[in-house]
Scaffold this motif. Structure first.
Motif, PDB file in Angstrom:
ATOM      1  N   LEU A 165      15.108   2.946  64.775  1.00 58.32           N
ATOM      2  CA  LEU A 165      15.622   3.698  65.905  1.00 58.32           C
ATOM      3  C   LEU A 165      16.418   4.911  65.443  1.00 58.32           C
ATOM      4  CD1 LEU A 165      16.920   0.652  67.992  1.00 58.32           C
ATOM      5  CD2 LEU A 165      14.713   1.832  68.213  1.00 58.32           C
ATOM      6  N   SER A 166      16.353   5.972  66.225  1.00 59.61           N
ATOM      7  CA  SER A 166      17.170   7.157  65.923  1.00 59.61           C
ATOM      8  C   SER A 166      18.560   6.966  66.505  1.00 59.61           C
ATOM      9  CB  SER A 166      16.519   8.411  66.511  1.00 59.61           C
ATOM     10  OG  SER A 166      16.417   8.301  67.920  1.00 59.61           O
ATOM     11  N   ARG A 167      19.515   7.754  66.029  1.00 64.34           N
ATOM     12  CA  ARG A 167      20.896   7.668  66.490  1.00 64.34           C
ATOM     13  C   ARG A 167      21.615   8.972  66.207  1.00 64.34           C
ATOM     14  NH1 ARG A 167      23.012   3.376  61.885  1.00 64.34           N
ATOM     15  NH2 ARG A 167      21.934   4.303  60.118  1.00 64.34           N
ATOM     16  N   THR A 168      22.822   9.116  66.742  1.00 66.47           N
ATOM     17  CA  THR A 168      23.621  10.328  66.523  1.00 66.47           C
ATOM     18  C   THR A 168      24.942   9.952  65.883  1.00 66.47           C
ATOM     19  OG1 THR A 168      24.609  10.179  68.724  1.00 66.47           O
ATOM     20  CG2 THR A 168      22.582  11.477  68.506  1.00 66.47           C
ATOM     21  N   ASP A 221      24.789  -0.448  60.185  1.00 68.12           N
ATOM     22  CA  ASP A 221      23.463  -0.380  59.567  1.00 68.12           C
ATOM     23  C   ASP A 221      23.348   0.966  58.847  1.00 68.12           C
ATOM     24  OD1 ASP A 221      20.897  -0.815  58.807  1.00 68.12           O
ATOM     25  OD2 ASP A 221      20.012  -0.624  60.803  1.00 68.12           O
ATOM     26  N   GLY A 222      23.791   1.025  57.610  1.00 73.96           N
ATOM     27  CA  GLY A 222      23.830   2.280  56.856  1.00 73.96           C
ATOM     28  C   GLY A 222      25.250   2.592  56.432  1.00 73.96           C
ATOM     29  N   THR A 223      25.398   3.599  55.573  1.00 65.60           N
ATOM     30  CA  THR A 223      26.708   3.955  55.032  1.00 65.60           C
ATOM     31  C   THR A 223      27.081   5.358  55.468  1.00 65.60           C
ATOM     32  OG1 THR A 223      26.319   2.560  53.099  1.00 65.60           O
ATOM     33  CG2 THR A 223      28.053   4.220  52.914  1.00 65.60           C
ATOM     34  N   THR A 238      32.177  17.512  57.145  1.00 64.93           N
ATOM     35  CA  THR A 238      30.990  16.976  57.818  1.00 64.93           C
ATOM     36  C   THR A 238      30.836  15.497  57.469  1.00 64.93           C
ATOM     37  OG1 THR A 238      29.574  17.594  55.956  1.00 64.93           O
ATOM     38  CG2 THR A 238      29.816  19.213  57.743  1.00 64.93           C
ATOM     39  N   ALA A 239      29.951  14.792  58.221  1.00 66.00           N
ATOM     40  CA  ALA A 239      29.677  13.377  57.946  1.00 66.00           C
ATOM     41  C   ALA A 239      28.204  13.101  58.147  1.00 66.00           C
ATOM     42  CB  ALA A 239      30.503  12.485  58.864  1.00 66.00           C
ATOM     43  N   GLU A 240      27.710  12.077  57.453  1.00 64.87           N
ATOM     44  CA  GLU A 240      26.334  11.628  57.661  1.00 64.87           C
ATOM     45  C   GLU A 240      26.268  10.128  57.399  1.00 64.87           C
ATOM     46  OE1 GLU A 240      24.405  12.448  53.238  1.00 64.87           O
ATOM     47  OE2 GLU A 240      23.913  13.799  54.888  1.00 64.87           O
ATOM     48  N   ILE A 241      25.299   9.465  58.045  1.00 66.12           N
ATOM     49  CA  ILE A 241      25.074   8.039  57.829  1.00 66.12           C
ATOM     50  C   ILE A 241      23.681   7.866  57.247  1.00 66.12           C
ATOM     51  CG2 ILE A 241      24.224   7.646  60.204  1.00 66.12           C
ATOM     52  CD1 ILE A 241      25.566   4.851  60.016  1.00 66.12           C
ATOM     53  N   SER A 242      23.587   7.023  56.228  1.00 65.25           N
ATOM     54  CA  SER A 242      22.310   6.828  55.541  1.00 65.25           C
ATOM     55  C   SER A 242      21.365   5.998  56.403  1.00 65.25           C
ATOM     56  CB  SER A 242      22.538   6.128  54.203  1.00 65.25           C
ATOM     57  OG  SER A 242      23.096   4.845  54.418  1.00 65.25           O
ATOM     58  N   GLU A 243      20.101   6.055  56.062  1.00 62.53           N
ATOM     59  CA  GLU A 243      19.110   5.250  56.775  1.00 62.53           C
ATOM     60  C   GLU A 243      19.399   3.778  56.554  1.00 62.53           C
ATOM     61  OE1 GLU A 243      14.380   4.429  56.308  1.00 62.53           O
ATOM     62  OE2 GLU A 243      14.993   6.518  56.474  1.00 62.53           O
ATOM     63  N   GLY A 244      19.370   3.016  57.653  1.00 64.54           N
ATOM     64  CA  GLY A 244      19.657   1.591  57.554  1.00 64.54           C
ATOM     65  C   GLY A 244      18.404   0.753  57.676  1.00 64.54           C
ATOM     66  N   VAL A 245      18.620  -0.502  57.948  1.00 62.46           N
ATOM     67  CA  VAL A 245      17.498  -1.428  58.079  1.00 62.46           C
ATOM     68  C   VAL A 245      16.751  -1.174  59.385  1.00 62.46           C
ATOM     69  CG1 VAL A 245      16.867  -3.856  58.271  1.00 62.46           C
ATOM     70  CG2 VAL A 245      18.635  -3.153  56.653  1.00 62.46           C
ATOM     71  N   GLY A 252      18.679   7.602  59.445  1.00 57.53           N
ATOM     72  CA  GLY A 252      19.915   8.284  59.085  1.00 57.53           C
ATOM     73  C   GLY A 252      20.235   9.380  60.088  1.00 57.53           C
ATOM     74  N   ALA A 253      21.495   9.905  60.068  1.00 51.80           N
ATOM     75  CA  ALA A 253      21.913  10.967  60.983  1.00 51.80           C
ATOM     76  C   ALA A 253      23.073  11.718  60.374  1.00 51.80           C
ATOM     77  CB  ALA A 253      22.308  10.379  62.337  1.00 51.80           C
ATOM     78  N   ALA A 254      23.252  12.989  60.822  1.00 55.95           N
ATOM     79  CA  ALA A 254      24.371  13.826  60.378  1.00 55.95           C
ATOM     80  C   ALA A 254      25.095  14.348  61.602  1.00 55.95           C
ATOM     81  CB  ALA A 254      23.871  14.979  59.519  1.00 55.95           C
ATOM     82  N   THR A 255      26.382  14.704  61.427  1.00 56.02           N
ATOM     83  CA  THR A 255      27.146  15.253  62.549  1.00 56.02           C
ATOM     84  C   THR A 255      26.601  16.633  62.909  1.00 56.02           C
ATOM     85  OG1 THR A 255      28.750  16.037  60.924  1.00 56.02           O
ATOM     86  CG2 THR A 255      29.257  13.996  62.060  1.00 56.02           C
ATOM     87  N   ASN A 256      26.427  16.858  64.202  1.00 58.87           N
ATOM     88  CA  ASN A 256      25.935  18.175  64.630  1.00 58.87           C
ATOM     89  C   ASN A 256      27.065  19.204  64.717  1.00 58.87           C
ATOM     90  OD1 ASN A 256      27.149  16.901  66.745  1.00 58.87           O
ATOM     91  ND2 ASN A 256      25.583  17.371  68.270  1.00 58.87           N
ATOM     92  N   ILE A 257      28.319  18.752  64.920  1.00 62.05           N
ATOM     93  CA  ILE A 257      29.473  19.657  64.935  1.00 62.05           C
ATOM     94  C   ILE A 257      30.485  19.128  63.927  1.00 62.05           C
ATOM     95  CG2 ILE A 257      31.335  20.638  66.323  1.00 62.05           C
ATOM     96  CD1 ILE A 257      29.585  20.249  68.777  1.00 62.05           C
ATOM     97  N   PRO A 258      30.848  19.923  62.896  1.00 62.57           N
ATOM     98  CA  PRO A 258      31.792  19.455  61.884  1.00 62.57           C
ATOM     99  C   PRO A 258      33.234  19.520  62.393  1.00 62.57           C
ATOM    100  CG  PRO A 258      31.167  21.692  61.408  1.00 62.57           C
ATOM    101  CD  PRO A 258      30.343  21.289  62.601  1.00 62.57           C
ATOM    102  N   VAL A 259      34.145  18.928  61.611  1.00 59.21           N
ATOM    103  CA  VAL A 259      35.578  19.056  61.859  1.00 59.21           C
ATOM    104  C   VAL A 259      36.073  20.304  61.141  1.00 59.21           C
ATOM    105  CG1 VAL A 259      37.848  18.073  61.387  1.00 59.21           C
ATOM    106  CG2 VAL A 259      36.003  16.599  62.209  1.00 59.21           C
ATOM    107  N   THR A 260      36.724  21.231  61.891  1.00 61.21           N
ATOM    108  CA  THR A 260      37.288  22.450  61.306  1.00 61.21           C
ATOM    109  C   THR A 260      38.799  22.351  61.341  1.00 61.21           C
ATOM    110  OG1 THR A 260      35.398  23.764  62.030  1.00 61.21           O
ATOM    111  CG2 THR A 260      37.410  24.958  61.459  1.00 61.21           C
ATOM    112  N   VAL A 261      39.428  22.516  60.174  1.00 64.48           N
ATOM    113  CA  VAL A 261      40.880  22.417  60.053  1.00 64.48           C
ATOM    114  C   VAL A 261      41.459  23.802  59.790  1.00 64.48           C
ATOM    115  CG1 VAL A 261      42.805  21.386  58.795  1.00 64.48           C
ATOM    116  CG2 VAL A 261      40.708  20.058  59.174  1.00 64.48           C
TER     117      VAL A 261
END
Length: 678
Positions: A349-352, A380-382, A414-421, A425-434
């Protein structure tokens, strides 16, 4: 019995003894009873007048010869079957009765007593149970055919006979003649006797597929195939013989089971293990199936040849169990049917992945943990975090902890989650800006009071904010300006005149770290630079002349010293330090103790320190002791007779230097007296 011939006609006949004592006669029946062993008697009979005849009388004489007949009457010995009737009157007489006389049993009594293992009586009640019994008759009457009792003419002895009541046969029958049972079944079979008591015992003999409880008749099927023949017998009872039932042949079958596979649903790339359950029938007792073999085959449009290898591609598959492995028990005892389940393998399944807040403002040295939320399969993923090309921060890739490393620059996380079982996998579409800003620090010069002659060495402290990491300030520039009534133009030159000055820090120098990471604010302090003042010192002994001096107090005071000037108090001739320390704010006020063991003669105790202008400050007391330690004399001026303890007195040569010292001592003594007077 006397029986006369009454001839014709009617009329009642009566009997009587007319003479003699050797007999009696029944008046109505004419029965004569002999009452003596010898003698005679006359018996008369009379008939009353009848309808047509007159009355009449006759007499007969009875001669008694003095003896009676002895006989033995023995009870009968019948043999009968249990339940049959019998008569105890089949008696045996040892001798024949006289004439036609017979036995009359109507009043006889029969007593029964068990023997030969039979317990019974004695009782006059007829026994009914099988066994052996003695039958003893009594009260038997001997009479003539005309019912004349002649028992008295006999000497009767009674002997018992033997009665045997025999046990009878019976049948034993099962409640059923056939049955079909499966492995693990139990069923109770009952064999019932047609009559009587006794113990029924059950047996399966040499059967290979069953056993039976010998008492209850409960049969247990112990195998899925083999023989099972059930028999029963009953022991001899009270009135019945033992018996054996016709055996029952039982048909043994395997126990029916249905094993059904589970229907797992999984995601491609995910390992799975089907399970099974027994959906029809039950396993016997503690028997257990530890595993089965699974065959997979494509279904519903999925092509996959029948195989024991589990499929991995997306699709639908039938999962059919087979070949059960028994951890306990044996498959040979079961007739197993297998029912297939369905395996469904879905795509991942896909995810965000997103941050709840994407904008922050942080100072240099700040830290913040940001967490990226996952729309599905959070475990499910890191998830990993990165700061990319940021110049002012770094981030812990595992926890998302941001640390600001500079007071200016960029910081984008930025953040991303690896492909799980089960999920892609998915990555953040909007990063955190400090937005990074310098850390605010306020540096304040310390307020100080400095005595003249000590010099001005300004200090500072951080009164707002903190230095970060291992950053350190190694130096500071200061400007001074007059404050209050003190006139002094703003300058970096250190003032030398007494007065009050504003000290203004600036231009902090960092030995580690960088000033560019801080927004520095400087706050002035206030220095009070005291004018020069005269130093003075004095001492006073608590002991008076005539007192023992050891252990008494010596009080000493000083002022006008350098702020933390060192001081000591020493007694001589052989030097002993009585006190040592540092001034507080240029002053000293303390006490020392005069020690024991000082030798006889003159001694000097001296206070020594440093004045604010750097000159030496001293004060002395001269005192003389006796050999026993008694104070003999005290003086602030060196006495002319002063001698060094432990040496011979020698002439004192007074030089110009000595005169100067005497003058100083005189001044000190004058101050000492003024202090005492005050």
């Amino acid at each position: 019995m006397a029986t006369p011939d009454k001839g014709a006609g009617d009329g009642a006949v009566t009997y009587s003894v007319s003479a003699g004592t050797a007999c009696t006669v029944d008046s109505s029946t004419g029965l004569i009873r002999v009452t003596a062993s010898t003698g005679s008697c006359s018996v008369s009979a009379s008939i009353a007048q009848g309808s047509n005849y007159l009355a009449a009388t006759t007499t007969t004489q009875v001669i008694v010869n003095g003896s009676v007949k002895a006989i033995t009457i023995t009870g009968g010995s019948p043999t009968v079957n249990y339940g049959s009737s019998f008569s105890p009157t089949a008696l045996d007489i040892s001798q024949a009765l006289v004439g036609t006389q017979v036995l009359d049993y109507s009043a006889a009594t029969f007593t029964y007593t068990g023997f030969n293992g039979t317990s019974y009586g004695p009782s006059t009640t007829r026994p009914t149970e099988a066994g052996w019994y003695k039958v003893l008759p009594s009260n038997v009457i001997i009479e003539t055919p005309a019912n004349v009792d002649t028992t008295a003419n006999y000497n009767i002895t009674y002997a018992p006979g033997s009665l045997e009541i025999r046990r009878v046969s019976r049948s034993l029958t099962f409640n059923t003649t056939s049955a079909t049972l499966s492995y693990g079944d139990t069923q109770r079979f009952t064999a019932t006797a047609s009559a009587g008591d006794g113990t029924v015992t059950y047996s399966t003999g040499s059967s290979t597929a069953c056993s039976v409880d010998p008492t209850s008749g409960v049969v247990s099927i112990t195998a899925g195939t083999g023989t099972c023949d059930l028999s029963a017998s009953i022991t001899q009872g009270t009135n019945h013989l033992s018996a054996t039932a016709l055996p029952v042949s039982l048909t043994v079958t395997k126990r029916a089971l249905t094993i059904t596979s589970s229907s797992p649903t999984t995601t491609v790339g995910h390992t799975f293990t089907p399970s099974f359950s027994v959906t029809t029938g039950t396993l016997v007792s503690s028997e257990e199936i530890s595993g089965v073999t699974y065959n997979y085959e494509g279904s519903g449009g999925t092509t996959y040849a029948n195989s024991t290898t589990a499929p991995t591609a997306v699709g639908t598959y039938s999962v059919t169990p087979s070949s059960p492995v028994f951890a306990a028990g044996s498959a040979a005892n079961y007739a197993v049917t297998f029912t297939a389940g369905t395996l469904t393998i879905n795509n991942k399944l896909s995810r965000t992945l997103s941050f709840s807040n994407t904008s922050y403002t942080l100072e240099y040295g700040d830290s913040l943990i940001v967490v990226a939320a996952v729309s599905g399969g959070p475990f499910d993923g890191t998830v990993t975090y990165a700061a990319g090309a940021s110049t002012a921060c770094n981030v812990d890739p595992a926890s998302g902890k941001i640390e600001v490393t500079a007071g200016s620059g960029s910081c984008v996380v930025t953040a991303e989650i690896s492909e799980g079982v089960d999920y892609l996998g998915a990555a953040t579409n909007i990063p955190v800006t400090v937005s990074v800003i310098p850390r605010a620090i306020t540096i304040t010069a310390k307020d100080e009071v400095i005595d003249f002659g000590n010099g001005i060495t300004p200090g500072y402290e951080i009164t707002r904010g903190t230095l970060q990491n291992s950053d350190a300030i190694s130096g500071m520039s200061y400007n001074y300006a007059g404050a209050g009534s003190t006139t002094y133009a703003n300058s970096s030159s250190v003032p030398t005149e007494g007065g009050t000055y504003s000290v203004i820090p600036s231009a902090a120098v960092f030995s580690s770290g960088s000033a560019s990471n801080y927004s520095l604010t400087y706050t002035p302090g206030l220095i009070t630079f005291n004018q020069s003042r005269e130093a003075a010192a004095s001492m006073d002994m608590a002991a008076s002349v005539g007192m023992y001096i050891a252990g008494t107090a010596l009080t000493f005071n000083a002022s006008g010293l350098q702020t933390t000037a060192a001081y000591d108090v020493v007694v001589r001739s052989t030097p002993q330090t009585l006190a040592r320390g540092n001034a507080v704010g240029g002053s000293v006020s303390s006490t020392a103790i005069i020690p024991a063991g000082l030798e006889a003669g003159w001694h000097t105790v001296t206070f020594t320190s440093t004045a604010a202008d750097g000159t030496k400050v001293t004060d002395s007391i001269y005192f003389k002791l006796s050999a026993s330690g008694i104070l003999l004399s005290e003086s602030k001026v060196m006495p002319t007779e002063l001698a060094l303890t432990g040496s011979n007195m020698t002439p004192i040569v007074i030089s110009g230097n000595v005169i100067i010292l005497l003058g100083v001592a005189l001044m000190a003594f004058s101050l000492h007296r003024r202090r005492k007077m005050a």
